[in-house]
Enzyme design. Sequence first.
Site, PDB file in Angstrom:
ATOM      1  N   SER A  23       0.824  -1.218   0.000  1.00  0.00           N
ATOM      2  CA  SER A  23       0.000   0.000   0.000  1.00  0.00           C
ATOM      3  C   SER A  23       0.855   1.264   0.000  1.00  0.00           C
ATOM      4  O   SER A  23       1.988   1.272   0.472  1.00  0.00           O
ATOM      5  CB  SER A  23      -0.901   0.014   1.229  1.00  0.00           C
TER       6      SER A  23
HETATM    7  N1  SAH Z   1      -0.347  -4.788   3.959  1.00  0.00           N
HETATM    8  C1  SAH Z   1       0.171  -5.333   2.738  1.00  0.00           C
HETATM    9  C2  SAH Z   1      -0.918  -5.297   1.698  1.00  0.00           C
HETATM   10  C3  SAH Z   1      -0.774  -6.367   0.728  1.00  0.00           C
HETATM   11  S1  SAH Z   1      -2.067  -6.414  -0.468  1.00  0.00           S
HETATM   12  C4  SAH Z   1       1.377  -4.541   2.286  1.00  0.00           C
HETATM   13  O1  SAH Z   1       1.397  -3.322   2.487  1.00  0.00           O
HETATM   14  O2  SAH Z   1       2.286  -5.126   1.685  1.00  0.00           O
HETATM   15  C5  SAH Z   1      -3.271  -7.405   0.329  1.00  0.00           C
HETATM   16  C6  SAH Z   1      -2.822  -8.783   0.739  1.00  0.00           C
HETATM   17  O3  SAH Z   1      -3.973  -9.464   1.256  1.00  0.00           O
HETATM   18  C7  SAH Z   1      -2.302  -9.661  -0.399  1.00  0.00           C
HETATM   19  O4  SAH Z   1      -1.038 -10.149  -0.071  1.00  0.00           O
HETATM   20  C8  SAH Z   1      -3.333 -10.773  -0.504  1.00  0.00           C
HETATM   21  O5  SAH Z   1      -2.797 -12.017  -0.896  1.00  0.00           O
HETATM   22  C9  SAH Z   1      -3.861 -10.819   0.906  1.00  0.00           C
HETATM   23  N2  SAH Z   1      -5.168 -11.443   1.061  1.00  0.00           N
HETATM   24  C10 SAH Z   1      -6.267 -11.330   0.287  1.00  0.00           C
HETATM   25  N3  SAH Z   1      -7.280 -12.074   0.787  1.00  0.00           N
HETATM   26  C11 SAH Z   1      -6.798 -12.674   1.917  1.00  0.00           C
HETATM   27  C12 SAH Z   1      -7.363 -13.564   2.876  1.00  0.00           C
HETATM   28  N4  SAH Z   1      -8.627 -14.016   2.797  1.00  0.00           N
HETATM   29  N5  SAH Z   1      -6.583 -13.968   3.901  1.00  0.00           N
HETATM   30  C13 SAH Z   1      -5.292 -13.547   4.023  1.00  0.00           C
HETATM   31  N6  SAH Z   1      -4.714 -12.719   3.131  1.00  0.00           N
HETATM   32  C14 SAH Z   1      -5.464 -12.283   2.096  1.00  0.00           C
END
Ligand code: SAH
Length: 219
Positions: free
Chosen positions: A67
């Site tokens: 993000s």
């Molecule tokens: N906070 C992270 C955001 C990553 S994007 C950062 O700043 O790097 C969102 C993430 O949520 C992705 O890695 C995706 O694989 C994960 N995600 C989506 N659905 C999910 C679920 N049901 N359980 C766990 N992770 C999930």
Amino acid sequence: MTSVAAQKFSGQRRKMVEEQLLNRGIRDYRLLEVMSRTPRHLFVQESFQDRAYGDHPLPIGESQTISQPYVVAKMTEALNLKGGEKVLEIGTGSGYQTAVLSEMAGQVFTIERIKKLGVTAQRLLDELGYMNVVYKLFDGTYGWPDQAPFDAILITAGAPELPDMLVQQLKDGGRLVAPVGEMENQKLTSAVKCGDKLREESLGDCSFVRLVGRYGWPE
Ligand code: SAH
């Protein structure tokens, strides 16, 4: 890393905190201090390191993103952390937000559904010495029932609605922050649990990758 490179990144970090966070109203000074020393460039692929402190999200592989710094700050500030809390994070991704939570709270439980991302993030966070983090590879929409209740829950992927299972795992008076809405655009939502009610507030528009799982979007 050479001290010249380290100095370059710390300069970029200082500028990021001032221009993107302070100037836009982030006022939690503990958070500003944490983000001014968390090495965000280590959480992106080497080819993106020079853009790590830019005012935008970046790809982290597997069609997911780290993000934008301001969004990380805004969500973390909304959790109103004082230092001792037990926090649940859904969507470890790159691990950058996890690192920030690790410094802001007492203990962080983080869940990622994509193995490659979860494993890479855990390895990096271990190497960097973030010791108060516990990891799980699973569908995070189920939460972490064995460890509930949590003082705060952060979902870093866009949900069609606030997953009930997660609301149940929140302490009374606890806070849940999540992007909620359509597949492409959501409202950043902050909710406080008051008995059997949820007091919700919108913190503005946002656009996150999808929360995929049993109580999220279908695969
Ligand atoms: N906070 C992270 C955001 C990553 S994007 C950062 O700043 O790097 C969102 C993430 O949520 C992705 O890695 C995706 O694989 C994960 N995600 C989506 N659905 C999910 C679920 N049901 N359980 C766990 N992770 C999930």
